[in-house]
Scaffold this active site. Structure first.
Site, PDB file in Angstrom:
ATOM      1  N   LYS A  53       0.821  -1.211   0.000  1.00 18.48           N
ATOM      2  CA  LYS A  53       0.000   0.000   0.000  1.00 18.48           C
ATOM      3  C   LYS A  53       0.857   1.263   0.000  1.00 18.48           C
ATOM      4  O   LYS A  53       0.474   2.250  -0.624  1.00 18.48           O
ATOM      5  CB  LYS A  53      -1.057   0.012   1.110  1.00 18.48           C
ATOM      6  CG  LYS A  53      -0.615  -0.389   2.467  1.00 18.48           C
ATOM      7  CD  LYS A  53      -1.769  -0.398   3.438  1.00 18.48           C
ATOM      8  CE  LYS A  53      -1.270  -0.245   4.855  1.00 18.48           C
ATOM      9  NZ  LYS A  53      -0.016  -0.980   5.173  1.00 18.48           N
ATOM     10  N   ARG A  77      14.651  -2.663   8.195  1.00 13.33           N
ATOM     11  CA  ARG A  77      14.025  -2.034   9.353  1.00 13.33           C
ATOM     12  C   ARG A  77      13.977  -3.047  10.491  1.00 13.33           C
ATOM     13  O   ARG A  77      13.723  -4.222  10.241  1.00 13.33           O
ATOM     14  CB  ARG A  77      12.582  -1.618   8.999  1.00 13.33           C
ATOM     15  CG  ARG A  77      12.493  -0.277   8.352  1.00 13.33           C
ATOM     16  CD  ARG A  77      11.144  -0.006   7.732  1.00 13.33           C
ATOM     17  NE  ARG A  77       9.965  -0.380   8.499  1.00 13.33           N
ATOM     18  CZ  ARG A  77       8.710  -0.189   8.080  1.00 13.33           C
ATOM     19  NH1 ARG A  77       8.485   0.388   6.900  1.00 13.33           N
ATOM     20  NH2 ARG A  77       7.690  -0.558   8.809  1.00 13.33           N
TER      21      ARG A  77
HETATM   22  P1  AMP Z   1       4.033   1.063   8.867  1.00 14.92           P
HETATM   23  O1  AMP Z   1       5.214   1.647   8.181  1.00 14.92           O
HETATM   24  O2  AMP Z   1       2.734   1.651   8.404  1.00 14.92           O
HETATM   25  O3  AMP Z   1       4.029  -0.445   8.847  1.00 14.92           O
HETATM   26  O4  AMP Z   1       4.147   1.490  10.397  1.00 14.92           O
HETATM   27  C1  AMP Z   1       5.273   1.143  11.185  1.00 14.92           C
HETATM   28  C2  AMP Z   1       4.921   1.164  12.649  1.00 14.92           C
HETATM   29  O5  AMP Z   1       4.469   2.481  13.032  1.00 14.92           O
HETATM   30  C3  AMP Z   1       3.781   0.238  13.050  1.00 14.92           C
HETATM   31  O6  AMP Z   1       4.201  -1.100  13.260  1.00 14.92           O
HETATM   32  C4  AMP Z   1       3.303   0.903  14.342  1.00 14.92           C
HETATM   33  O7  AMP Z   1       4.190   0.667  15.421  1.00 14.92           O
HETATM   34  C5  AMP Z   1       3.418   2.391  13.998  1.00 14.92           C
HETATM   35  N1  AMP Z   1       2.167   2.893  13.378  1.00 14.92           N
HETATM   36  C6  AMP Z   1       2.014   3.366  12.107  1.00 14.92           C
HETATM   37  N2  AMP Z   1       0.748   3.757  11.892  1.00 14.92           N
HETATM   38  C7  AMP Z   1       0.081   3.528  13.046  1.00 14.92           C
HETATM   39  C8  AMP Z   1      -1.271   3.713  13.462  1.00 14.92           C
HETATM   40  N3  AMP Z   1      -2.200   4.208  12.622  1.00 14.92           N
HETATM   41  N4  AMP Z   1      -1.607   3.347  14.720  1.00 14.92           N
HETATM   42  C9  AMP Z   1      -0.699   2.869  15.577  1.00 14.92           C
HETATM   43  N5  AMP Z   1       0.598   2.641  15.252  1.00 14.92           N
HETATM   44  C10 AMP Z   1       0.988   2.977  13.999  1.00 14.92           C
END
Ligand code: AMP
Length: 213
Positions: A13, A160
């Site tokens: 996404k 990461r």
């Molecule tokens: P992503 O890059 O979207 O996978 O986000 C990486 C990390 O950021 C996630 O594993 C969460 O720890 C935190 N995170 C991102 N978006 C959210 C959200 N909407 N709610 C809570 N934690 C979030």
């Protein structure tokens, strides 16, 4: 237009949101990117989020709701935006509805990126991310030209912490438990559009254009 991209980590996404944002000139609002930036810059937000992020847990709802609430006030969001990684649970979805209603705005569509868990694990295990510009690579499917160096900005490309195998499993479990119920919420609002995200990037882009039109 206000579009939400809903899907598990590794479903592509972020990649599709970037492409669509460039194409339509709508900003891509990725809470993951915002939080990573805050973490690197050691802001109060970043420090509060660090532990949860490194362990693959969700950060507290109010923190991301405040981040998004402030971001959608900015001038570049006036004509629409793409939400990538937010909302991730029911309280966040309800808070978003309230934030938008207060501004007399509404969600246009929610695109659900559908993909089997086994494909996610393979994708995330090989995923590498640029520390400078956030560009994503894959060790096998899309390696950088020089190993460990970003083609785009020359910064270091690393795995990461939260893409390591044990954390990946945790993130997928949290998706099923907390985020998946949003499908029912948005289907109820008649906003949910389905996308087969297990295909290659080009085919997913094409299907995305189709469902959005
Ligand atoms: P992503 O890059 O979207 O996978 O986000 C990486 C990390 O950021 C996630 O594993 C969460 O720890 C935190 N995170 C991102 N978006 C959210 C959200 N909407 N709610 C809570 N934690 C979030």
């Amino acid at each position: 237009m206000i579009i939400i991209f809903l899907g598990p980590p590794g479903s592509g996404k972020g990649t599709q949101a970037k492409k669509l944002a460039e194409d339509r000139h709508w900003p891509q609002l990725s809470t993951g990117d915002m939080l990573r930036k805050a973490k690197t810059e050691q802001t109060a937000f970043g420090s509060a989020a660090r532990k949860a992020m490194d362990e693959g847990q969700l950060v507290p709802d109010q923190l991301v709701i405040d981040l998004i609430g402030a971001r959608i006030e900015m001038a570049d969001c006036a004509n629409g935006f793409i939400l990538d990684g937010f909302p991730r649970n029911l309280p966040q979805a309800q808070a978003l509805d309230q934030l938008l209603a207060a501004r007399r705005k509404t969600i246009s569509a929610v695109v659900l990126f559908q993909i089997p868990d086994a494909v996610l694990v393979e994708r995330l295990a090989g995923r590498r991310t640029c520390l400078g510009c956030g560009e994503m690579y894959h060790l096998v499917n899309f390696p950088s030209e020089k190993a460990g160096i970003c083609d785009r900005c020359g910064a270091e490309v690393v795995q990461r912490l939260d893409d390591q195998a044990d954390v990946v499993m945790k993130r997928i479990q949290i998706y099923h438990h907390s985020t998946e119920p949003l499908q029912v919420y948005y289907r109820g609002q008649k906003k949910l559009l389905l996308l087969d995200a297990s295909q290659g990037v080009g085919l997913v882009s094409r299907e995305l254009m189709g469902v959005l039109s």
